[in-house]
Design an enzyme around this catalytic site. Structure first.
Site, short mmCIF file in Angstrom:
data_model
loop_
_atom_site.label_atom_id
_atom_site.label_comp_id
_atom_site.label_asym_id
_atom_site.label_seq_id
_atom_site.Cartn_x
_atom_site.Cartn_y
_atom_site.Cartn_z
N PHE A 113 7.91 -22.52 25.63
CA PHE A 113 8.74 -22.38 24.44
C PHE A 113 8.31 -23.41 23.41
CE2 PHE A 113 12.71 -22.71 21.95
CZ PHE A 113 12.81 -21.38 21.61
N ASP A 184 10.88 -26.42 32.91
CA ASP A 184 11.93 -25.91 32.03
C ASP A 184 12.47 -24.64 32.66
OD1 ASP A 184 13.46 -24.67 30.06
OD2 ASP A 184 12.19 -25.36 28.42
N TYR A 209 23.60 -21.73 27.94
CA TYR A 209 24.17 -20.69 27.07
C TYR A 209 23.51 -19.33 27.25
CZ TYR A 209 20.25 -22.33 24.18
OH TYR A 209 19.00 -22.71 23.73
N LYS A 210 22.45 -19.25 28.06
CA LYS A 210 21.79 -17.96 28.30
C LYS A 210 22.43 -17.28 29.50
CE LYS A 210 17.38 -19.71 26.43
NZ LYS A 210 17.37 -19.04 25.12
N ARG A 356 12.66 -7.62 23.30
CA ARG A 356 13.08 -8.21 24.58
C ARG A 356 14.42 -7.62 25.04
NH1 ARG A 356 13.36 -14.58 24.83
NH2 ARG A 356 15.20 -14.12 23.57
#
Length: 397
Positions: A113, A184, A209-210, A356
């Site tokens: 990322f 990560d 939060y995902k 996605r």
């Protein structure tokens, strides 16, 4: 066995929406609004500052760290919540570098990322021109793990395609060359089984939060392996990471174990929301979640490839090599995604051409997959994406 019908009923999902973007932001747990409201009224409202002691606000970061730790294979007492993922990346890489003196290179890959790369680059520039961030293709990571590398910094699951690294194999390769491994888990925690202790990882970071459904802006977590817990120096020497925060010493002394990775004041309201999400996760077994995720993703791929002309699979076809998302390439991917969202199928877009779709069995089932593909087929077959308003980019894609 995990009862996925029961977990789905515990989310507040909008009527008429098929939500395939939990890999970006998880939906609202039904209990979160009441839990947060009660905390604000009964604790913040009535206890005021005494809530830090009476309501146990200060302990939430560790308690929730352990609950997430169960999902990622961490030893109890070695995960703590707080701050943002970017901050936790900085902490982990900085501490790992100091634990490996004499080496100046951080190795990562171009599937990482971007924020991780930005944070590492900024840190290394501050340390001096002799430090280097070396970025290679994902497939070339192994051959580039050499004895000049200090830290291997890898996102386990690629945010764009869902391609999944082999954490155990890469960590073993790193350790064989004297390299420390920082992982990560932003697209792993709550998506795939993770075994940090079994893989012998040195550090790990991730967000809540995902897939973990903590809400927008929910805090990040950091893991430090027990062997490093008392020696890793926190580069960000925040007051709550001090051995005795309320002694208000002018000199910093790091706290014990994972406490030294605290930085600023815990976000108590967000942590309270996350508690409601973790109550749902306490009902789930990660092996069950993974098996159902693979079923849903395989069904989605088969249906899309049979019914949606023009889309090219961007994710690995082998389920063992991808996380809990499926990505397709399409030259007008942004516009097509806007057309889908307009019709109640919410995924997202990543430049330059990636559509996605995330699959979370806690609230997505086979009927959702088939209904979503039916809408996708209509959008693609009739070029419903070819409208000017769908091609105007929003600030968040």
């Amino acid at each position: 066995m995990t009862d996925f019908a029961a977990t789905k009923a515990m989310f507040d999902l909008p009527t008429g929406v098929i939500y395939l973007d939990g890999n970006s932001l998880g939906p609202l747990p039904r209990a979160a609004t009441g839990r947060v409201g009660k905390m604000m009224q009964d604790e913040w409202g009535q206890m005021l500052i005494t809530g830090w002691n009476k309501a146990g606000w200060m302990q939430k970061s560790k308690d929730l760290g352990d609950r997430i730790g169960r999902l990622i294979g961490a030893e109890p007492g070695h995960v703590i919540m707080g701050d943002t993922l970017s901050i936790k990346v900085y902490q982990a890489v900085a501490s790992a570098l100091e634990l490996n003196p004499g080496r100046k290179v951080v190795l990562s890959d171009n599937g990482n990322f971007p924020s991780d790369l930005y944070m590492a680059s900024g840190l290394l520039k501050s340390l001096g021109p002799e430090y280097e961030l070396r970025v290679v293709d994902p497939e070339a990571v192994v051959e580039n793990i050499t004895d000049e590398i200090a830290v291997l910094m890898i996102t386990e699951v690629d945010y764009r395609t869902g391609r999944k690294h082999d954490m155990k194999a890469l960590t073993e390769q790193a350790h064989a060359k004297g390299v420390l491994a920082v992982w990560d888990l932003a697209h792993s925690a709550g998506a795939v089984p993770v075994d940090l202790a079994g893989c012998n990882a040195d550090f790990a970071v991730g967000c809540s939060y995902k897939y973990l459904n903590g809400g927008p802006g929910a805090p990040a977590f950091i893991y430090v392996a027990p062997r490093h817990a008392e020696t890793a120096r926190p580069a960000l020497s925040g007051w709550l990471g001090h051995e005795a925060p309320f002694a208000f010493d002018l000199d910093y002394r790091p706290g014990h174990g994972i406490d030294r990775m605290r930085v600023g004041t815990p976000p108590v309201i967000q942590l309270t929301s996350l508690e409601a999400a973790m109550d749902i996760w306490d009902m789930a077994d990660m092996e069950n979640v993974r098996a159902k995720s693979i079923e849903l993703c395989e069904l989605f791929i088969a249906e899309v490839e049979a019914r949606c002309v023009g889309l090219e699979l961007a994710s690995p076809r082998d389920a063992a090599l991808r996380g809990s998302q499926v990505s397709f390439k399409f030259r007008e991917g942004y516009a097509a995604m806007q057309a889908l969202i307009d019709r109640g199928v919410i995924g997202d877009f990543r430049a330059p051409d990636i559509m996605r779709f995330g699959f979370t069995p806690l609230y997505i089932d086979e009927d959702d997959v088939r209904a979503a593909v039916a809408i996708m087929e209509d959008v693609m077959a009739h070029a419903l994406w070819d409208r000017a308003e769908y091609k105007t980019r929003h600030a968040v894609t």
